[in-house]
Design an enzyme around this catalytic site. Structure first.
Site, PDB file in Angstrom:
ATOM      1  N   MET A   1       0.824  -1.208   0.000  1.00  0.00           N
ATOM      2  CA  MET A   1       0.000   0.000   0.000  1.00  0.00           C
ATOM      3  C   MET A   1       0.862   1.265   0.000  1.00  0.00           C
ATOM      4  SD  MET A   1      -3.032  -1.049   2.663  1.00  0.00           S
ATOM      5  CE  MET A   1      -4.083  -2.447   2.358  1.00  0.00           C
ATOM      6  N   ASN A   2       1.814   1.344   0.982  1.00  0.00           N
ATOM      7  CA  ASN A   2       2.749   2.464   1.084  1.00  0.00           C
ATOM      8  C   ASN A   2       2.043   3.811   1.241  1.00  0.00           C
ATOM      9  OD1 ASN A   2       4.991   0.810   0.910  1.00  0.00           O
ATOM     10  ND2 ASN A   2       4.948   0.851  -1.345  1.00  0.00           N
ATOM     11  N   GLU A   3       0.817   3.829   1.730  1.00  0.00           N
ATOM     12  CA  GLU A   3       0.090   5.075   1.987  1.00  0.00           C
ATOM     13  C   GLU A   3       0.413   5.552   3.396  1.00  0.00           C
ATOM     14  OE1 GLU A   3      -4.522   6.471   2.795  1.00  0.00           O
ATOM     15  OE2 GLU A   3      -4.078   4.535   1.853  1.00  0.00           O
ATOM     16  N   ILE A   4       0.763   6.829   3.547  1.00  0.00           N
ATOM     17  CA  ILE A   4       1.045   7.366   4.876  1.00  0.00           C
ATOM     18  C   ILE A   4      -0.268   7.504   5.629  1.00  0.00           C
ATOM     19  CG2 ILE A   4       1.900   9.360   6.141  1.00  0.00           C
ATOM     20  CD1 ILE A   4       3.886   9.845   3.935  1.00  0.00           C
ATOM     21  N   LYS A  41      -3.240   0.817  15.465  1.00  0.00           N
ATOM     22  CA  LYS A  41      -4.684   0.645  15.645  1.00  0.00           C
ATOM     23  C   LYS A  41      -5.361   1.977  15.374  1.00  0.00           C
ATOM     24  CE  LYS A  41      -6.450  -0.164  19.758  1.00  0.00           C
ATOM     25  NZ  LYS A  41      -6.892  -0.895  20.969  1.00  0.00           N
ATOM     26  N   ASP A 151     -11.880  -8.282  27.514  1.00  0.00           N
ATOM     27  CA  ASP A 151     -11.923  -8.852  26.164  1.00  0.00           C
ATOM     28  C   ASP A 151     -10.775  -9.827  25.976  1.00  0.00           C
ATOM     29  OD1 ASP A 151     -12.867  -9.360  23.678  1.00  0.00           O
ATOM     30  OD2 ASP A 151     -12.103  -7.538  22.750  1.00  0.00           O
TER      31      ASP A 151
END
EC number: 2.7.11.1
Length: 1433
Positions: A1-4, A41, A151
């Site tokens: 992907m390499n999207e910041i 996250k 959880d």
């Protein structure tokens, strides 16, 4: 992907995604500027989110706090790195709109990713589960007064030492959030559902569920049943019945103290001990005075004891319990520990008084000990017991076996002094037992005793040597004590190996109840186990180590005793444990160099596979050499007892063995098997006696060899007769020696004395092809072949048929540096392939593994061809003439002249070999022959093509290429022979194809003749050239090579044109299939030598999908001709290659029979709606594409090689792929035809697809939610739905009024009513699964979609209350049994959909602020918690 995504972090990949009405969560692997991996996250809050700002902040606050490695170094928490927040401006205060939390990356994956690995091992073991449990207890103890995680689930623990991650659901203890519904459905405690407030025991529940899941996943033949009971207690529905963190810590510390030195694998993880030490050092294992410890009871003869270890073995009703501690004694011990910690300054008398007072307050009552009395004068009840428990019928076979083992030990003069000491064995008798005798502390079940009897062996584990040295300071364990322990084990194992049954020896090596004990000397007053009186001495625990015996006398004066691994059944397999491993009880902590030498020699001898008795004799001889030195170094230590026993043992053994006593183990030679290389179980002893030399060949259980008993005398006479041959260098048979005790035969042969002096040179394992040049090896090979052929001729003149018996070859290097052949006959008669294999043996010995030879060239190719030819001819001869015993329609006929001719034909460099004795016959009878049907053929050549053997296939076969010449007409054929895994059948079917169909441009070539039965198939082709298989073109391991794809499509074209006369194996002319590459090649050979592709449709489908279509071809043909199937899946999955290939497109588009069945779908994804749903465009129209299933069984077959959901798959998991067939034969599973593959009708399963087409068939007018088509691609099933612009789901709609809601409610109720009439319940009604469309007049229409987890009426009951679905919309009776009605379960499930619909409407009412009292009351009635009060549809 390499999207910041945020800051300096770039997205590497998406791990997980989740969204609901309040938030959207995405978990990514990200890279920083240095390309280091981290976990990010991402949390995006919706506009109408009900999550307050404090809760949003807690996402990173808790994680940041507990990531402090200085303050919390003992916590395995996913470490916080940094966080980023994006705020939204409001009038009152700023709220967090988005936040990104960066944590450390662990490459082990989470626990949910654990899968089954190779053979019978799993990716996680029992010891790993317990270590995970201990690490979680450390974390819980820290969380106990701070936060509740809420959880705990497999997805939250990372496998790489185990780290707890995802603290997003955690909350402060005793806050207003203590009744909020947060967590993962399967792991939510019932008290969370009740919303009555809760504490940290909900984490105990989630952890228990996770541990049970892992335990079930790794459960093997033996496991500690106590762990399972403990985990089930943690999952109790009532929070008050769950153990606390403190109780669990105390229990695990006690469990470690009592079973860590036994065969239990609970604490085998190398870091488990560190966790226990952490508990002890911080005194976390000491309970408060008012806290009762966990008690898991075992009932023995109406008395209850606290158990820490229970192994239930799955073989032949065998059970035993380790380390039973009486409940009363344990209470005394706990009270002593507590009082001693609280009153350190009190004297011993005060402590005893306190102990007695506490005992009166806390004990459940005194335990009667009369039934455990050793004799009338002495009361001796051990506080620590080992119970050997044999469940069997008195007087039955198993009872007698167990009892005979015990009597064997008691009657053995040697074992009587080595084992079964009074201090070890407390009681042995047959008594009534309970079938289910292990209960938790709160169990009130009363199980009546059965009539079954058992043998109980109570032993005192206080003297267990492993426990003793574990609690002993390292410096006090001296070398003489270690030597005595090793010597004791050597004497014990020798006696069992020499005189005991095999299965007792195997059990001993595997350490099944075999235990070494250290006993104080008799001169010392032995510490007695406590008697339950007011002055009872506390039992040693972790805080009071058992070292009292070592303080009163020197440790070297203690004695050793052994308790044997008594079994109530006979071992059916050999032990995998080597002798040197059994003896290595000290690891690297040895105090005397002799122990290192003993283990080293034992390890070397283990590799030779010598009998255990012979190995031990060599060990004893080495020990005897150090006798004087050891007795001087360790005086008065009791070592002389063992040396005296060693001398007696050697004397008696040599006296007993009249011939075998002469064996020198340094002179041994192994036999060779042609196909399995060196045989470690077949060997000769070379001995010298009275100036003569002998070879002694041992055989175990000779009566198992076929036909030996009935032909024994004839066979031995022939052996004796063979020894008179003058020119053959044979072993002269002398006699057969039979050992009744060990049921072993020793065949004794006289050999030339010079063989004894060159034994080491003869050892085949040390023969290296690198020591000689290529020319030298060929010279050696020529010499040996000449010898062998001349010897065969002499042998043939004395015996009618040399092919009835096999023989062993021994190759010796003589004094003049020449290699000579010696022979000995095998004791396995009627091995006709032995003659052929003898030539193969010589070549293999001289040249080694030809596939690993570095030199190349024509000569190496010819050598490979020759030896491959011999091996194939040997296999065919064995099957036809031996296994078939005449009941086959094909057979092999050959003689030594044929082998000689093939030798000269395939190895031209050997043409100068001159053997005059039969040279004149060569022109008359040169070929071996094969009879197929009633026709004889000369065997010109035999080739084994590139093919993959698959032991799971029902019709799996060996494929051989045979170049044959019909003797009657001299016609030449290429015959493809397939060998099925079935017993031979004499009946055969002959198919002649007078007019082969070559209509496809003469590219496809059919066989002209087929001869086959259920076992073998011969397919004749009139071609001459090189035959290749699809494996030769399978470079990508996915069968997507363009040549394979073209052949596949050509075959389908042929299949649809000729369905009635199709043969499933054909040849393709590669020059015409791959003409582009052929024409452009400058290789003249490629143009002159024809090449053909052997395309076997059975093999191709099996290799692709694991499906055997041999017996169900008609069904398979109907499926691929009428609807999407695995065949269309192959085409669709390779659409890019097919679209770019002119030949492939020409086959599909220009042939009507193909075009009507197969078509390529070019589907372009416009938008990803969810991981399984996309908006796509196809044929200029928009569609909703949804993944509705997969070829699940095929995926499973590709991963594991077998369908593990099959009931017999445990055979595969236990034995592994390699040994599956033999295991199935042993277990009688071979008759299950479906076991070997996937049934044609079962390979594609999609419950949602079935429901969608069923609904479509029942609707009068289709709508935009109806399925339009489906297709297969990359083993996934995709459904296509028409897309209508302007439609959206109810969670996305932005404007509804009261009338809209009433209209929506009416439509949805009507649709659910229709589903009920069709026998379907949806199980996942929620806003996201309801599509809405508003018309121009303002009206609105809604439809229920997504039937992914829907069920038909009458399916399995457990699915009715499955937790699949969306939490918050599920009916409460799914989680709470008391809310379920008493009526018919088949009607209650529809009320679950009513509840979900009510929750959906409540969501809409709240979202659009609808104040209608009538509508709100109606919805309240729909969401009543009790099923009997809910509305019907």
């Amino acid at each position: 992907m390499n999207e910041i995504i945020v800051g300096e972090y770039k997205i590497h990949s998406l791990l997980k995604s989740f969204a609901d009405k309040d938030e959207e969560r995405n978990v990514y692997i990200v890279l920083n500027k240095s390309n280091e991996k981290f976990i990010c996250k991402e949390i995006i809050y919706t506009q109408n989110s009900n999550i307050d700002n404090e809760k949003r902040k807690s996402e990173y606050i808790n994680l940041k706090k507990f990531s402090d490695t200085i303050k919390y170094p003992h916590l395995n928490i996913s470490k916080y790195i940094e966080h980023f927040i994006i705020l939204e401006n409001q009038q009152e205060k700023e709220k967090i709109k988005k936040q990104y939390i960066i944590t450390e990356f662990y490459d082990g994956g989470d626990l949910s990713s654990l899968k089954i690995t190779n053979k019978k091992c799993f990716s996680i073991k029992n010891g790993d589960i317990i270590y995970l449990f201990l690490k979680m207890l450390i974390i819980f103890k820290e969380f106990q007064t701070v936060i509740i995680h809420r959880d705990i689930k497999p997805d939250g623990s990372i496998v790489n030492d185990y780290y707890l991650c995802d603290l997003g659901s955690s909350t402060q203890v005793k806050t207003i959030n203590s009744s909020t519904l947060i967590g993962t459905n399967q792991y939510i405690a019932p008290d969370v559902i009740k919303r009555g407030g809760y504490t940290g025991t909900i984490d105990i529940y989630g952890l228990g569920k996770t541990l049970l899941l892992l335990l079930n996943r790794v459960q093997q033949n033996q496991y500690n049943k106590i762990n399972k009971i403990l985990f089930e207690m943690m999952c109790s529905n009532e929070s008050t019945e769950r153990p606390t963190v403190d109780q669990l810590i105390e229990f695990m510390v006690c469990q470690y103290d009592n079973i860590s030195f036994t065969e239990f694998d609970d604490f085998t993880h190398p870091l488990s001990k560190d966790c226990i030490e952490y508990f002890k050092n911080n005194k976390l294992n000491i309970l408060k005075k008012d806290v009762k410890p966990i008690q898991i009871k075992i009932k023995i003869k109406e008395k209850e004891y606290r158990a820490y270890g229970a192994i239930q073995a799955l073989l032949r009703n065998f059970y035993y319990i380790d380390n039973v501690i009486s409940i009363e004694d344990n209470n005394n011990n706990n009270n002593n520990n507590n009082n001693n910690n609280n009153n350190n300054n009190n004297n011993n008398n005060n402590n005893n008084n306190n102990n007695n007072n506490n005992n009166n307050n806390n004990s459940d009552g005194p335990i009667e000990v009369a039934e455990f009395e050793w004799n009338e004068n002495t009361d001796r009840l051990a506080s620590e017991l080992l119970l050997g428990h044999f469940k069997t019928e008195t007087g039955g076979k198993n009872y007698e076996i167990a009892n005979s083992h015990i009597e064997f030990v008691l009657k053995s003069e040697v074992l009587k002094s080595l084992s079964y000491h009074d201090e070890i064995v407390i009681d042995r008798q047959a008594t009534p037992i309970y079938d289910n005798f292990i209960n938790s502390d709160d169990s009130q079940a009363q199980i009546p005793p059965t009539s079954t009897k058992c043998i109980h062996i109570f032993s005192n584990h206080k003297y267990n040597f492993q426990k003793f040295i574990r609690d002993l300071p390292y410096g006090e364990l001296t070398g003489d004590v270690q030597l005595k322990a090793i010597f004791h084990l050597i004497l014990v194992i020798f006696e069992i190996a020499e005189n005991g049954p095999d299965f007792m020896y195997n059990a001993l090596l595997e350490k099944n109840m075999g235990t070494l004990f250290i006993i104080p000397p008799s001169s010392e007053t032995t510490p007695r186990p406590p008697t339950p009186t007011a002055t009872t001495t506390p039992t040693p625990t972790a805080t009071t180590p058992t070292t009292t015996t070592a303080t009163t006398t020197k440790l070297s004066q203690h004695n050793f005793k052994f308790l044997f691994p008594f079994r109530s059944y006979a071992f059916s397999h050999s032990s995998n444990t080597k002798l040197h491993i059994f003896l290595n009880i000290f690891g690297d902590h040895t105090k005397d160099g002799l122990i290192v030498d003993i283990l080293k020699l034992a390890k070397e001898l283990d590799k030779t596979k010598l009998p255990t008795v012979d190995i031990i004799l060599q060990l004893i001889k080495m020990i005897q050499k150090e006798k004087c030195k050891l007795l001087e170094t360790y005086s008065n230590s009791g070592l002389d007892f063992y040396f005296n026993n060693f001398e007696t043992l050697i004397f008696n053994y040599e006296l007993k063995e009249s011939l075998t006593k002469l064996i020198d183990k340094n002179k041994i030679i192994h036999c060779v098997d042609s196909l399995n290389q060196i045989l470690t179980t077949r060997y000769f002893y070379f001995v010298e006696n009275h100036y003569k030399c002998y070879a002694i060949e041992p055989y175990k259980s000779l009566e198992l060899i076929s036909s030996f008993n009935e032909n024994k005398n004839i066979y031995i006479r022939k052996l004796l007769h063979y020894s008179s041959f003058p020119s053959m260098k044979r072993f002269k048979y002398i006699q057969t020696y039979y050992d009744k005790v060990n049921n072993s035969h020793y065949f004794v042969f006289e050999i030339p004395k010079k063989l004894l002096n060159t034994t080491k040179k003869m050892e085949l394992t040390k023969q290296s092809s690198s020591t000689t040049t290529k020319i030298d090896r060929m010279k050696i090979f020529k010499n040996l072949i000449v010898q062998h052929l001349n010897n065969i001729q002499e042998l043939k003149t004395h015996l009618k048929s040399i092919y009835e018996y096999s023989f062993n070859l021994v190759i010796s290097l003589e004094d003049d540096n020449k290699f000579e052949l010696y022979y000995s006959n095998s004791v396995s008669p009627f091995s006709s392939d032995g003659f052929i294999r003898s030539f193969y043996d010589i070549g293999k010995w001289v040249f080694g593994n030809l596939n690993n030879q570095e030199e190349e060239g024509d000569q190496l190719v010819k050598m490979k061809s020759y030896f491959s030819f011999l091996r194939i001819l040997s296999e065919l001869s064995w099957f036809c003439n031996i296994l078939g015993s005449g009941n086959v329609h094909n057979s092999i006929v050959y003689n030594e002249l044929n082998i000689y001719y093939y030798l000269k034909m395939l190895l031209p460099l050997l043409n100068d070999i001159k053997i005059n004795v039969f040279h004149y016959q060569i022109q008359n009878d040169i070929f071996a022959k094969i009879i197929i049907g009633n026709t004889q053929y000369n065997i010109i050549n035999l080739i084994e093509p590139n093919h993959i053997d698959d032991p799971f296939s029902m019709v799996q076969y060996h494929l051989y290429i045979m170049e044959l010449e019909k003797i009657e007409t001299s016609d030449k054929f290429t015959c493809l022979r397939k060998q099925f895994n079935q017993r031979p059948q004499k009946q055969s079917k002959i198919f002649e194809i007078p007019n082969p169909n070559n209509s496809i441009d003469e590219i496809l070539i059919e066989p002209t003749l087929i001869v086959q039965d259920i076992n073998t198939s011969f397919q004749f082709f009139k071609v001459n050239g090189i035959i290749k298989t699809i494996e030769d073109f399978n470079q990508e391991k996915d069968y997507s090579n363009i040549i394979i794809l073209r052949s596949f499509l050509y075959f389908l074209q042929y299949l649809f044109k000729n369905p009635s006369k199709t043969t499933l194996l054909v040849l393709f002319d590669i020059r015409k299939i791959d003409f582009d590459n052929i024409n452009s090649s400058n290789d003249i050979d490629n143009e002159s030598i024809p090449q053909y592709l052997c395309f076997d449709f059975l093999y191709f489908i099996k290799q692709m999908y694991g499906i055997d279509i041999y017996f169900q071809f008609e069904d398979f043909l109907e499926i691929i001709s009428t609807r999407p199937s695995i065949v269309s899946n192959i085409i669709q999955s390779n659409k890019k290659k097919i679209l770019n290939d002119i030949i492939c497109m020409d086959i599909i588009e220009n042939d009507i029979s193909m075009k009507d069945v197969f078509y390529l779908l070019s589907v372009d994804i416009i938008k990803t709606i969810s991981p399984t749903v996309n908006l796509v465009i196809y044929d200029k129209r928009y569609y909703i594409q949804k993944e509705v299933g997969s070829i699940s069984k095929i995926r499973e077959w590709k991963k594991f090689g077998i369908i593990s959901s099959h009931p017999d798959a445990v055979v595969f998991l236990k034995y592994g792929k390699k040994d599956l067939k033999s295991a199935m034969l042993d277990n009688g599973k071979v008759n299950d035809e479906n076991y070997y593959g996937i049934a044609v009708e079962d390979y594609m399963k999609s419950n949602e697809l079935n429901i969608l087409y069923y609904l479509l068939s029942k609707q009068e007018e289709p709508d935009f939610t109806n399925i339009e088509r489906y297709y297969l691609e990359n083993d996934k099933i995709y459904a296509m739905f028409p897309y209508v612009n302007g439609s959206c789901n109810l969670s996305e709609i932005d404007n509804l009024n009261e009338m809209d809601l009433l209209n929506i409610l009416y439509q949805l109720c009507f649709q659910l009513h229709q589903l009920e009439n069709l026998g379907i319940f949806h199980r996942d009604v929620k806003p996201e699964n309801i599509i809405s469309l508003r018309y121009g007049n303002g009206g609105i229409v809604v439809f229920i979609v997504d039937f992914g987890i829907s069920q038909y009426k009458g399916k399995h009951l457990e699915n009715y209350y499955s937790r699949d679905g969306t939490f918050g919309y599920q009916a409460p009776e799914i989680y709470r049994e008391e809310l379920r009605g008493d009526g018919d379960i088949k009607t209650q499930k529809y009320k679950m959909d009513v509840f979900s619909l009510g929750c959906t409407m409540a969501f809409l009412i709240k979202k659009f602020n609808i104040t209608s009292t009538y509508l709100n009351d109606f919805i309240d009635n729909m969401t009543q918690p009790h099923v009997c009060k809910s509305f019907k549809k």
